[in-house]
Scaffold this active site. Structure first.
Site, PDB file in Angstrom:
ATOM      1  N   ILE A 185      19.088 -11.571 -10.356  1.00 21.38           N
ATOM      2  CA  ILE A 185      19.542 -10.630 -11.383  1.00 21.38           C
ATOM      3  C   ILE A 185      20.910 -11.080 -11.884  1.00 21.38           C
ATOM      4  O   ILE A 185      21.836 -11.287 -11.090  1.00 21.38           O
ATOM      5  CB  ILE A 185      19.650  -9.202 -10.808  1.00 21.38           C
ATOM      6  N   ASP A 241      -4.108  -7.184   9.296  1.00 20.77           N
ATOM      7  CA  ASP A 241      -3.151  -6.935  10.375  1.00 20.77           C
ATOM      8  C   ASP A 241      -3.181  -5.478  10.824  1.00 20.77           C
ATOM      9  O   ASP A 241      -2.880  -5.162  11.970  1.00 20.77           O
ATOM     10  CB  ASP A 241      -1.736  -7.313   9.921  1.00 20.77           C
ATOM     11  N   CYS A 285       0.775  -1.235   0.000  1.00 16.80           N
ATOM     12  CA  CYS A 285       0.000   0.000   0.000  1.00 16.80           C
ATOM     13  C   CYS A 285       0.807   1.287   0.000  1.00 16.80           C
ATOM     14  O   CYS A 285       2.014   1.312   0.101  1.00 16.80           O
ATOM     15  CB  CYS A 285      -0.976   0.021   1.170  1.00 16.80           C
TER      16      CYS A 285
END
Length: 671
Positions: A301, A104, A2
């Site tokens: 990577i 949570d 978020c």
């Protein structure tokens, strides 16, 4: 998980514009593509918004934020994860709390209501940033996790305070000014920032382990801050001696790390792992694989330079754990082709295109259907993995050893890390009087960047340069460090403390972490930065962190059974992308960007740099007689020059509020 935003006005009579809150959420849609929410309490002149990445409690309506308590007293907007929340929720329920979601995040409302903020913070475990409004005393609390894993910015405007997860969120509000400060520009050019600051005038960060309290008093929002947690090493004399029971510390590290990993596997979506060729990520993958019945997805990577590529060791570890291994192989031109876009997300300059590589990797993780990965960040900070720490140990922490032995170890260190001289290690010793007075020596970890000041200052435009006459960047940084956490500590502890307070938060967890991960809606969970593990690691004696010439000794021994033998014996290798000067194609890409952002007209228009000095810096970089370590340093300086010009383009020259409104319209997000 978020992104958050909010507004808190000086005057309750001044209305909150809901669409502005929605626009602030929309411009960080990348942080929360699964939905948005907003709440306004006009009677109190406060409003929050939230862009959601659903990881725990996937129900769109039930998990939507901001949350408001049943009695309307409290309002919360939260970014991040709280681990062990099920135990806390069960305990609160037994005490009469009633939850409206399985999230949570909601535990904060019930903890705060019963125990107050200080005791609430003691219960919170994880990576988080949140805004909590309490109508009882008209106070807004901005809280950031202990290490600064999740970002949180705030600024004061003519009408009140604006806060958010990213700078662009603040800039989406029409009251927020968008201009570089002279000091911020200076620090962008030398890489290391003053803790709590940004490149932009009047824009602050909530520091790690801090609470900023904003309370309305006599029609004016007043800000105060206090520290609720710090990196607290024990006094040097309290460490056990050479006859210490090593096995007890090895067992302790193993148990604490396993617990941290298992907590971070909590999610309602699959959890993968980043995997390099280092001990840290290999240990995380090994523990995660042993803790689950299914194959763990591992992402690596790979670079097209053998000097910097670690995929062979990663492949060996993936095979040993039967991981589902995905390797992203990058070519030279991949990195600078995505440089400009990456800086829109980092919102600060980067010295190495590792940040671009991490941005491209998070994109591949997202495309593979993953929202969450565990990472190895924080291990080097806790267990003294960086070459700069060994250098300081040799110089300041081994007085009992013969001088000749300390010199031999230092020479070996320099030889094995010659690729990073000019970046991870300074070209030559840089002494800061401010640091010497504060902690007894200038830590090696900040010397490469502070030594850039002689190069960076002439690069600033005449106007900006005048504004920093007499300004000492090292003094500004040293003044933010808590002397109580340095006095009486072992030299290695002091060096680690400085790195954690500067480069960990300002580099590794920002442009190497959250900002490039969340750019593609992907949450990274650094298990080593679990504060229970960290607090135990602080008690490990320095000679068990660095034993002889071996860094991270106690961690190596704790993870010995998981690691391939080649990795167990291998010296720390800093994870970096190949610098521009190492590849002709990459240098062509740099020159192409310079034609766009560092031409005479662009430099004059931005008013940040001195064009003649820009030209001289490029000429110096191309001089074949320049030593390699100076060219490494100049690579970093050129990246920073490009960076400040790109940031000006993104956030000063562009109408960010209009950009945010357009984004909200495209998404169909309306108040």
């Amino acid at each position: 998980m978020c992104g958050i935003a909010g507004v808190f006005h000086h005057q309750t009579e001044r209305a909150i514009e809901p669409q502005t809150l929605v626009n602030m959420a929309a411009i960080m849609h990348h942080r929360g593509p699964d939905g948005f929410g907003y709440e306004v309490q006009q009677d109190y002149g406060v409003g929050f918004s939230h862009a959601r990445l659903s990881i725990i409690d996937l129900d769109e309506k039930r998990g939507r934020q901001p949350f408001i308590s049943a009695d309307k007293r409290l309002m919360l907007t939260h970014n991040g994860e709280f681990y062990d929340f099920k135990r806390i929720r069960a305990d609160l329920t037994a005490r009469g709390a009633r939850f409206n979601s399985k999230s949570d995040s909601e535990i904060v409302l019930h903890l705060f209501e019963r125990y107050g903020l200080e005791d609430t913070l003691k219960e919170l475990r994880g990576e988080f940033a949140f805004g909590l409004f309490d109508a009882k005393d008209e106070s807004l609390y901005l809280v950031r996790d202990r290490f600064g894993i999740k970002p949180l910015y705030w600024t004061e405007t003519e009408h009140g305070v604006v806060f958010g997860s990213e700078l662009k969120v603040l800039f989406a509000h029409p009251d927020v000014k968008r201009e570089f400060s002279a000091e911020g520009l200076y620090h962008q050019l030398i890489q290391v920032m003053v803790p709590g600051s940004t490149a932009f005038e009047g824009i602050n960060q909530v520091q790690p382990g801090y609470v900023v309290k904003l309370q309305r008093k006599n029609g004016k929002v007043v800000a105060t801050e206090h520290k609720y947690w710090d990196v607290d090493f024990p006094p040097e004399e309290s460490y056990p001696g050479a006859d210490v029971d090593e096995e007890s510390y090895i067992e302790g590290v193993r148990a604490k790390l396993l617990e941290a990993v298992q907590h971070r596997m909590t999610a309602d979506v699959p959890v993968g792992c980043y995997l390099s060729g280092g001990i840290d990520s290999c240990a995380i993958l090994g523990l995660a694989s042993a803790s689950t019945q299914t194959s763990v997805k591992a992402f690596t990577i790979g670079f097209d330079s053998a000097d910097y590529d670690e995929t062979p060791i990663a492949e060996e570890m993936a095979a040993a754990t039967k991981a589902d291994h995905h390797i992203m192989r990058l070519k030279a031109d991949d990195l600078y082709d995505h440089f400009v876009k990456t800086l829109w997300h980092t919102e600060r300059t980067i010295y190495n295109t590792l940040g671009v590589a991490k941005y491209l990797m998070s994109k591949e993780v997202h495309e593979a259907g993953y929202k969450v990965v565990m990472t190895g960040e924080g291990s080097d900070e806790l267990f003294a993995g960086y070459p700069a720490f060994r250098k300081d140990m040799f110089l300041h922490g081994l007085d009992h050893l013969p001088e000749v032995e300390r010199v031999e170890w230092q020479e070996l260190l320099e030889k094995n890390n010659k690729l990073f001289k000019g970046a991870m290690l300074a070209r030559e010793e840089f002494v800061s009087e401010a640091f010497n007075q504060k902690m007894g020596f200038t830590p090696s970890c900040v010397q490469p960047w502070l030594s850039c000041s002689s190069v960076a200052l002439p690069l600033m435009s005449e106007n900006k340069r005048k504004q920093v006459e007499g300004y000492d960047p090292s003094l500004a940084i040293a003044n933010t460090l808590d002397k109580d956490m340095l006095d009486g500590r072992h030299p290695l502890d002091r060096a680690q403390y400085v790195w954690i307070k500067t480069m960990l938060e300002g580099q590794i967890l920002t442009w190497g972490g959250d900002r490039v991960d969340m750019a593609n809606s992907m949450e990274a969970r650094p298990a080593f930065l679990d504060h229970h593990l960290a607090e135990y690691a602080f008690t490990v004696p320095p000679h068990l962190r660095i034993k002889g010439n071996k860094e991270k000794y106690v961690l190596r021994e704790a993870m010995k059974g998981l690691l391939p033998e080649t990795l167990y014996k291998r010296e720390k290798f800093a994870f970096m992308a190949p610098p521009a000067h190492t590849d002709p194609e990459k240098w062509k890409a740099v020159e192409k960007l310079a034609e766009q952002f560092l031409n005479a007209e662009a430099v004059k228009s931005a008013g940040l740099l001195d064009y003649d000095e820009v030209v001289r810096t490029f000429e110096r970089h191309q001089d074949e007689n320049v030593p390699n370590e100076e060219r490494v340093q100049l690579d970093a300086v050129i990246n920073h020059m490009l960076g400040v010009q790109v940031l000006h383009h993104h956030f000063v020259a562009t109408d960010v509020p209009a950009q945010a409104q357009q984004r909200a319209t495209e998404l169909g997000w309306t108040a």
